[in-house]
Design an enzyme around this catalytic site. Structure first.
Site, PDB file in Angstrom:
ATOM      1  N   ASN A  14       0.814  -1.203   0.153  1.00 17.84           N
ATOM      2  CA  ASN A  14      -0.135  -0.030   0.152  1.00 17.84           C
ATOM      3  C   ASN A  14       0.707   1.342  -0.015  1.00 17.84           C
ATOM      4  OD1 ASN A  14      -3.268  -0.556   0.031  1.00 17.84           O
ATOM      5  ND2 ASN A  14      -2.113  -2.071   1.629  1.00 17.84           N
ATOM      6  N   MET A  90       0.994  -2.150  12.289  1.00 18.42           N
ATOM      7  CA  MET A  90       0.412  -3.269  13.003  1.00 18.42           C
ATOM      8  C   MET A  90       0.745  -2.926  14.669  1.00 18.42           C
ATOM      9  SD  MET A  90      -1.107  -4.490  10.884  1.00 18.42           S
ATOM     10  CE  MET A  90      -1.540  -6.098  10.145  1.00 18.42           C
ATOM     11  N   HIS A 109      -7.835  -0.915   6.340  1.00 15.55           N
ATOM     12  CA  HIS A 109      -8.275  -2.173   7.294  1.00 15.55           C
ATOM     13  C   HIS A 109      -8.754  -3.346   5.937  1.00 15.55           C
ATOM     14  CE1 HIS A 109      -8.583  -5.205  10.280  1.00 15.55           C
ATOM     15  NE2 HIS A 109      -9.630  -5.338   9.894  1.00 15.55           N
TER      16      HIS A 109
HETATM   17  C1  GAR Z   1      -3.164  -4.531   4.199  1.00 13.11           C
HETATM   18  O1  GAR Z   1      -4.103  -5.350   3.762  1.00 13.11           O
HETATM   19  C2  GAR Z   1      -3.945  -3.597   5.289  1.00 13.11           C
HETATM   20  O2  GAR Z   1      -5.161  -3.445   5.039  1.00 13.11           O
HETATM   21  C3  GAR Z   1      -3.612  -4.351   6.543  1.00 13.11           C
HETATM   22  O3  GAR Z   1      -2.295  -5.079   6.466  1.00 13.11           O
HETATM   23  C4  GAR Z   1      -1.956  -5.118   5.111  1.00 13.11           C
HETATM   24  C5  GAR Z   1      -0.674  -4.480   4.940  1.00 13.11           C
HETATM   25  O4  GAR Z   1      -0.167  -4.757   3.440  1.00 13.11           O
HETATM   26  N1  GAR Z   1      -3.943  -3.653   7.653  1.00 13.11           N
HETATM   27  C6  GAR Z   1      -4.564  -4.158   8.905  1.00 13.11           C
HETATM   28  O5  GAR Z   1      -4.750  -5.403   9.066  1.00 13.11           O
HETATM   29  C7  GAR Z   1      -4.681  -3.034   9.962  1.00 13.11           C
HETATM   30  N2  GAR Z   1      -5.554  -3.631  11.006  1.00 13.11           N
HETATM   31  P1  GAR Z   1       1.161  -4.258   3.069  1.00 13.11           P
HETATM   32  O6  GAR Z   1       2.219  -3.891   4.125  1.00 13.11           O
HETATM   33  O7  GAR Z   1       1.443  -4.608   1.614  1.00 13.11           O
HETATM   34  O8  GAR Z   1       0.628  -2.548   2.462  1.00 13.11           O
END
Ligand code: GAR
Length: 194
Positions: A14, A90, A109
């Protein structure tokens, strides 16, 4: 131009989507800093690839959570960051950071909140056998994945989906929805200040 910091603990896909949108002027903002709490997170490499500075704040090296967050705030201040974007960060945001950036921290999320908050939201939705899950972008408050909802987009779970295929679909939506929503918030903030 709005100066944004992205907080990430892991892979950073992201974060990359947002940096790419900013680099190609699809997003009218500068990603001034990546902040990570994990010294080995892949997001660090992604930041280097986009020439975005990275602040690695390992909470273990600070006496308290308040000290840890104050060190981050000092770094954000040096870069004149006005807006904080959590992208796979996190860790619960504490009162020190919340009060410094009140109303200016957003999170993404991978579920349709308030369903499936917390860890492994995609796995939770898959196990619950729901037919639709999705993505939520919300303002951050002291709770876990709570706070006013800004945008949501559904993702269907088909009979032949696996956790992996579902994750891929959810992330595709995230990578489009997050830069778009950040732009909307920045535009709204400009309207209010004009
Ligand atoms: C994403 O899917 C985000 O929505 C989630 O962690 C992932 C990170 O992916 N966030 C949560 O679960 C927050 N509670 P990335 O590091 O590839 O962006």
């Amino acid at each position: 131009m709005a100066k944004v910091a992205i907080f990430a603990s892991g892979s950073g896909t992201n974060a990359e989507a947002i940096m790419r949108a900013a680099q190609s002027n699809v997003l009218d903002a500068e990603v001034a800093l990546i902040v990570t709490d994990k010294p080995k997170a892949k997001v660090i490499e992604r930041a280097h690839a986009f020439d975005v500075p990275c602040f690695i704040a390992d909470p273990k090296t600070y006496e308290t959570k308040a000290c840890f967050e104050q060190a981050i705030i000092d770094e954000l201040g040096k870069r004149e960051v006005t807006f904080v974007v959590l992208a796979g960060y996190m860790r619960l945001v504490g009162p020190t950071l919340l009060s410094a950036y009140e109303g200016r921290i957003v999170n993404i999320h991978p579920s349709l909140l308030p369903s499936f908050p917390g860890l492994d939201a995609i796995g939770q939705a898959f196990k619950a056998k729901v037919k639709v899950t999705g993505v939520t972008i919300h303002y951050v408050d002291a709770g876990m994945d709570t706070g006013e909802i800004i945008a949501q987009e559904p993702v269907r779970i088909n009979e032949d989906d696996t956790v992996d295929s579902l994750q891929k679909k959810v992330q595709e939506v995230e990578h489009k929805l997050y830069p778009e929503t950040i732009q909307t918030i920045i535009d709204r903030t400009k309207e209010v200040s004009n």
